[in-house]
Design a protein around this motif. Structure first.
Motif, PDB file in Angstrom:
ATOM      1  N   CYS A  67       1.753  -4.808   8.649  1.00  0.00           N
ATOM      2  CA  CYS A  67       1.710  -4.097   7.366  1.00  0.00           C
ATOM      3  C   CYS A  67       1.325  -5.004   6.205  1.00  0.00           C
ATOM      4  CB  CYS A  67       3.062  -3.450   7.088  1.00  0.00           C
ATOM      5  SG  CYS A  67       3.561  -2.236   8.324  1.00  0.00           S
ATOM      6  N   PRO A 126      -2.696   5.162   6.929  1.00  0.00           N
ATOM      7  CA  PRO A 126      -3.038   4.146   5.916  1.00  0.00           C
ATOM      8  C   PRO A 126      -4.498   3.736   5.910  1.00  0.00           C
ATOM      9  CG  PRO A 126      -1.770   3.181   7.746  1.00  0.00           C
ATOM     10  CD  PRO A 126      -1.729   4.663   7.924  1.00  0.00           C
ATOM     11  N   TYR A 195       5.389   3.456  -0.556  1.00  0.00           N
ATOM     12  CA  TYR A 195       4.574   4.273   0.346  1.00  0.00           C
ATOM     13  C   TYR A 195       4.768   3.828   1.789  1.00  0.00           C
ATOM     14  CZ  TYR A 195       0.484   6.450   2.482  1.00  0.00           C
ATOM     15  OH  TYR A 195      -0.332   7.172   3.300  1.00  0.00           O
ATOM     16  N   CYS A 196       4.744   2.524   2.017  1.00  0.00           N
ATOM     17  CA  CYS A 196       4.875   1.997   3.386  1.00  0.00           C
ATOM     18  C   CYS A 196       6.193   2.392   4.025  1.00  0.00           C
ATOM     19  CB  CYS A 196       4.775   0.472   3.374  1.00  0.00           C
ATOM     20  SG  CYS A 196       3.109  -0.133   3.102  1.00  0.00           S
ATOM     21  N   CYS A 200       4.322   6.365   5.125  1.00  0.00           N
ATOM     22  CA  CYS A 200       3.359   5.936   6.139  1.00  0.00           C
ATOM     23  C   CYS A 200       3.911   6.087   7.552  1.00  0.00           C
ATOM     24  CB  CYS A 200       2.958   4.482   5.908  1.00  0.00           C
ATOM     25  SG  CYS A 200       1.817   3.861   7.158  1.00  0.00           S
TER      26      CYS A 200
END
Length: 496
Positions: A67, A126, A195-196, A200
């Motif tokens: 990531c 993503p 967001y991650c 996601c």
């Protein structure tokens, strides 16, 4: 050392992938074409067992470095977060994980994929989100800069640059790109990796594995002064300095906490057994961090090793040619190599790399809600040249299978249909035959419009068994705004 290596590798990946989407000449693919194949979801859909295995092993060894190093959207968030940090330093705080939201979104994405609602996955994935931003927002700016340089070069009688057309491929895709960029920028500016760690699905899946990683960031309680600097610099909001704990499912191993700790109370070390305790962090060898960093960079480089102008219609400057209008096709056209609409729907993530790389301006993102942002073909600005197979080369998921020019010329993706009311020999009484002259397979011949009158205007007759659906006839038809001949797509491609 860990943070420096992470930044260097992430910078290389981000710049390489960005240039791949921006480049319209096709040269960057030869240098960085392996990078899209490192993306987790794309490797999964392509059934690339080698890449998937290496990414899983990397996660089990080091945590979620995917990531923070390989994912371009993650690096883009770090850029926005860095800009936010310039405005206000030490602004992050610890927050509990929203597990119900994270796993709920992941289950939703998986369910939609199996149900054939690919558009939901493409909005959340993503790499697809990054591709949408790069293709719709960044590439036009890149082309505008190129055109400016071309104008300057032409003034000095140099042809180092050439002009290229800038056009909007699809309004829905442009709107999605703008909204996605704004949401990411606001979230990352304010809260880092929100967001991650909440939306996601790839991050959530890797989070399940990272709980069992061999190396983890650990506190040395004897050195910790509870200054809270680690928490204030953690963009994943996963470090609780009060309890000296780290939520490893959200940690992306960026190294910011270690770099910000003045007392050396945080180490990236091996954990022992189920207890999760560090193995003598205070007595560790000073060179161990360097060895771990070297191991990390070597593993990432090994992963990388595994992956490894259209014609212009001219009118002589005498009159302005009216733009063509796309016909309403009952069945959308999909690129050669896609095999079938079903294969495209199941394996395409809508990253739009093929769209950005298409040299003939044929591909564009679909605006169909079920297949949003997946590539479809239309021939208002060019046709699918038989010798071009760029889209099949760059597709990282196998949605467009590699196809040679020899196989492409015998693959039927659609068939031409003649529209009598638009044909110029009948409407204007002039001789034409453009479609027959430019058909690469000889599927069109001109015949008298009146069978019993050899002097009647000649009109096209189409041999559907020889037509491959390349669209040369549709593109080069002089009828405006609607062509007198257009290509209808096929649900399943077959050899001609």
């Amino acid at each position: 050392m860990l943070r420096r290596i992470r930044i260097i590798l992430a910078t290389v990946m981000f710049i390489g992938l960005t240039l791949l989407f921006l480049d319209f000449t096709g040269t960057m693919y030869h240098w960085v074409g392996w990078m899209p194949r490192l993306q987790f979801l794309e490797a999964l859909l392509a059934l690339n067992v080698g890449i998937i295995g290496v990414l899983v092993v990397l996660t089990l060894l080091f945590g979620r470095i995917y990531c923070s190093v390989i994912c371009p959207l993650g690096v883009l968030q770090d850029i926005f977060g860095w800009l936010g940090k310039k405005a206000k330093k030490n602004r992050y705080t610890y927050s509990k994980a929203l597990s119900w939201l994270r796993y709920g979104v992941m289950v939703l994405a998986i369910g939609c994929w199996f149900l054939g609602i690919a558009s939901i996955v493409q909005l959340l994935a993503p790499y697809s989100a990054f591709g949408c931003i790069a293709t719709n927002l960044l590439q036009p700016l890149w082309m505008a800069g190129n055109n400016m340089l071309a104008s300057i070069a032409a003034y000095y009688d140099s042809y180092a640059f050439y002009h290229t057309d800038i056009w909007m491929r699809a309004l829905p895709s442009l709107v999605i790109a703008i909204i996605t960029l704004l949401v990411l920028a606001i979230l990352a500016w304010r809260n880092g990796r929100t967001y991650c760690n909440t939306i996601c699905p790839v991050g959530t899946l890797l989070a399940l594995l990272s709980r069992f990683s061999w190396l983890k960031i650990q506190f040395d309680k004897s050195k910790c002064k509870n200054c809270s600097m680690c928490t204030k610099n953690c963009k994943s909001s996963c470090i609780n300095y009060k309890t000296h704990t780290v939520d490893y499912s959200r940690c992306v191993v960026c190294g910011n906490c270690i770099a910000s700790c003045k007392y050396g109370a945080l180490k990236f070390v091996k954990v022992s057994g189920k207890s999760g305790k560090a193995v003598n962090p205070s007595q560790s060898n000073p060179s161990s961090d360097s060895r771990r960093s070297f191991l990390l960079s070597s593993a990432l480089l090994t992963t990388a090793a595994l992956a490894q102008q259209k014609d212009k219609m001219m009118d002589g400057g005498l009159a302005e040619i009216e733009d063509k209008v796309a016909p309403k096709r009952q069945t959308p056209l999909i690129p050669p190599g896609a095999l079938s609409a079903q294969n495209m729907a199941k394996r395409c993530t809508g990253c739009q790399l093929c769209v950005s790389q298409c040299p003939n301006q044929v591909l564009r993102p679909s605006d169909n809600l079920l297949h949003l942002m997946q590539p479809i073909m239309s021939y208002e600005r060019g046709y699918c040249r038989p010798e071009c197979n760029r889209c099949s080369e760059v597709c990282p998921t196998g949605a467009i299978q590699p196809i040679t020019p020899e196989d492409k010329i015998s693959t039927q993706i659609g068939h031409a249909v003649w529209i009598k009311k638009n044909c110029i020999p009948l409407t204007d009484g002039v001789t034409c035959g453009n479609c027959a002259r430019h058909c690469p397979t000889g599927a069109i011949e001109m015949v008298p419009s009146a069978p019993n009158d050899e002097e009647s205007p000649a009109v096209p007759a189409i041999n559907e068994t020889r037509c491959i659906g390349c669209g040369a006839c549709e593109y080069l038809c002089p009828a405006r705004p609607f062509s007198a001949i257009y290509v209808e797509g096929h649900e399943m491609h077959h050899e001609n």
